[in-house]
Design an enzyme around this catalytic site. Structure first.
Site, PDB file in Angstrom:
ATOM      1  N   LEU A 154       0.872  -1.166   0.000  1.00 46.47           N
ATOM      2  CA  LEU A 154       0.000   0.000   0.000  1.00 46.47           C
ATOM      3  C   LEU A 154       0.911   1.218   0.000  1.00 46.47           C
ATOM      4  O   LEU A 154       1.894   1.245   0.746  1.00 46.47           O
ATOM      5  CB  LEU A 154      -0.899   0.021   1.238  1.00 46.47           C
ATOM      6  CG  LEU A 154      -2.071  -0.965   1.283  1.00 46.47           C
ATOM      7  CD1 LEU A 154      -2.721  -0.932   2.670  1.00 46.47           C
ATOM      8  CD2 LEU A 154      -3.100  -0.642   0.218  1.00 46.47           C
ATOM      9  N   ASP A 155       0.595   2.227  -0.822  1.00 41.06           N
ATOM     10  CA  ASP A 155       1.501   3.368  -0.894  1.00 41.06           C
ATOM     11  C   ASP A 155       1.430   4.202   0.386  1.00 41.06           C
ATOM     12  O   ASP A 155       0.578   3.998   1.252  1.00 41.06           O
ATOM     13  CB  ASP A 155       1.230   4.218  -2.141  1.00 41.06           C
ATOM     14  CG  ASP A 155      -0.159   4.810  -2.173  1.00 41.06           C
ATOM     15  OD1 ASP A 155      -0.519   5.489  -1.206  1.00 41.06           O
ATOM     16  OD2 ASP A 155      -0.877   4.600  -3.168  1.00 41.06           O
ATOM     17  N   TYR A 156       2.324   5.156   0.485  1.00 47.11           N
ATOM     18  CA  TYR A 156       2.529   5.948   1.699  1.00 47.11           C
ATOM     19  C   TYR A 156       1.240   6.618   2.185  1.00 47.11           C
ATOM     20  O   TYR A 156       0.969   6.665   3.383  1.00 47.11           O
ATOM     21  CB  TYR A 156       3.601   6.999   1.407  1.00 47.11           C
ATOM     22  CG  TYR A 156       3.999   7.854   2.587  1.00 47.11           C
ATOM     23  CD1 TYR A 156       4.838   7.358   3.584  1.00 47.11           C
ATOM     24  CD2 TYR A 156       3.559   9.174   2.695  1.00 47.11           C
ATOM     25  CE1 TYR A 156       5.219   8.149   4.661  1.00 47.11           C
ATOM     26  CE2 TYR A 156       3.932   9.974   3.765  1.00 47.11           C
ATOM     27  CZ  TYR A 156       4.766   9.454   4.747  1.00 47.11           C
ATOM     28  OH  TYR A 156       5.132  10.238   5.809  1.00 47.11           O
TER      29      TYR A 156
END
Length: 334
Positions: free
Chosen positions: A104-106
């Protein structure tokens, strides 16, 4: 569970699969005191005594399967060269080296599976299994039906066309739609790029489901082990066989204060009476959860109080409801 000898050697870190085969055919491997040279020999790493060049192989590492509700502001890596916080920082007390399954991205949040089971990780991330992942995306504006239909048919992004997605509007608030999007691909920032492609920038993105796994009431930053039922369904989805002996029975969570330590015993397949409960805990939180009952020393100033967890009543944990009651400890007679 019995496995091929060369596979057991490779999983124990003794050699690569190919080199393990050479060790076997070269007469370097003993099983229960007898030299084995036949490839494909089945052994049980937990029961059989296996030696390579006269030295016993290390015992199999217990497998850990954790479901984390990733908050925003964390990267899904083991370390970050820019010094940002990682999801591993949230796993206080987990001694095993675990890895995220997918990412999952930041700025995204939600369900993230972490494990030290490399075989399961590889299977779940392989395109052929098409593991469905469901997201809730709050976007600017409200997409027209034609745009949503385009997403269900597939969009042409800069890195190629997307597979058909399942999309619907789950709600609208202040002229901002909440989209429920299900995909089985795992491209970088795919959901965000799909929404931007139809002209609706994502304001907030949260993954709520992955295959049979759901977040339920797990709060951001909290994690819990998978139940036996969840793990069984996950293994079936990945085309693998569940080895109950690989389950980790407990996770030790250290107290934030030096010199004190709490243990959180989690429900796994080894607890047959409570195997489908979904205990959760927040790292650093006071108290411990142990099977069906808990004794908690609240703090140093109240050492004579203890709290007990009573299953079956209303409480904080989903799966088996319960409540905490406080009792005064009787003074010891002299």
């Amino acid at each position: 569970m019995e496995e091929r000898l060369q596979k057991v050697l490779a999983k124990a870190g003794m050699a690569s699969r190919r080199h393990a085969e050479e060790l076997i055919t070269g007469g370097k491997v003993k099983v229960n005191g007898k030299v084995v040279t036949e490839l494909g020999t089945k052994v049980d790493a937990y029961k059989d005594k296996i030696q390579v060049n006269g030295k016993p192989i290390p015992p199999p590492e217990k497998k850990v399967y954790l479901l984390l509700n990733k908050p925003r502001g964390y990267v899904t890596t083991l370390s970050d060269e820019r010094g940002r916080k990682t999801v591993i920082d949230l796993l206080e007390g987990v001694e095993q080296r675990v890895y995220p399954v997918g990412r999952l991205d930041y700025d995204s949040e939600g369900l993230l599976l972490l494990t030290n089971d490399g075989e399961l990780t590889q299977a779940l991330t392989h395109p052929k299994h098409q593991v469905k992942k469901t997201y809730l995306a709050r976007v600017e504006g409200v997409p027209e039906p034609e745009k949503l239909q385009a997403m269900t048919k597939g969009l042409q992004l800069e890195d190629g066309p997307t597979a058909p997605a399942e999309v619907k509007i789950a709600g609208i608030q202040d002229d901002r739609a909440l989209l429920q999007i299900s995909i089985h691909e795992g491209r970088n920032r795919q959901v965000r790029r799909m929404c931007e492609h139809i002209g609706h920038r994502v304001l907030r993105l949260r993954r709520v489901r992955m295959g049979p796994l759901e977040l339920d009431n797990l709060k951001p930053g909290e994690f819990r082990p998978l139940t036996k039922q969840e793990l069984r369904e996950l293994m079936t989805l990945a085309g693998l066989q569940l080895n109950v002996k690989d389950l980790q029975a407990a996770v030790n969570v250290p107290s934030p204060k030096p010199g004190r330590r709490k243990t959180v015993n989690v429900v796994t397949a080894k607890n047959k009476n409570a195997r489908d409960e979904k205990p959760s805990f927040k790292p650093g939180a006071k108290g411990l959860h142990k099977g069906k009952s808990t004794v908690v020393t609240k703090n140093k100033n109240k050492r004579d109080e203890k709290a007990s967890y009573n299953p079956g009543e209303k409480g904080l944990h989903k799966g088996k409801a319960g409540s905490f009651t406080t009792q005064k400890r009787k003074p010891r007679s002299i």
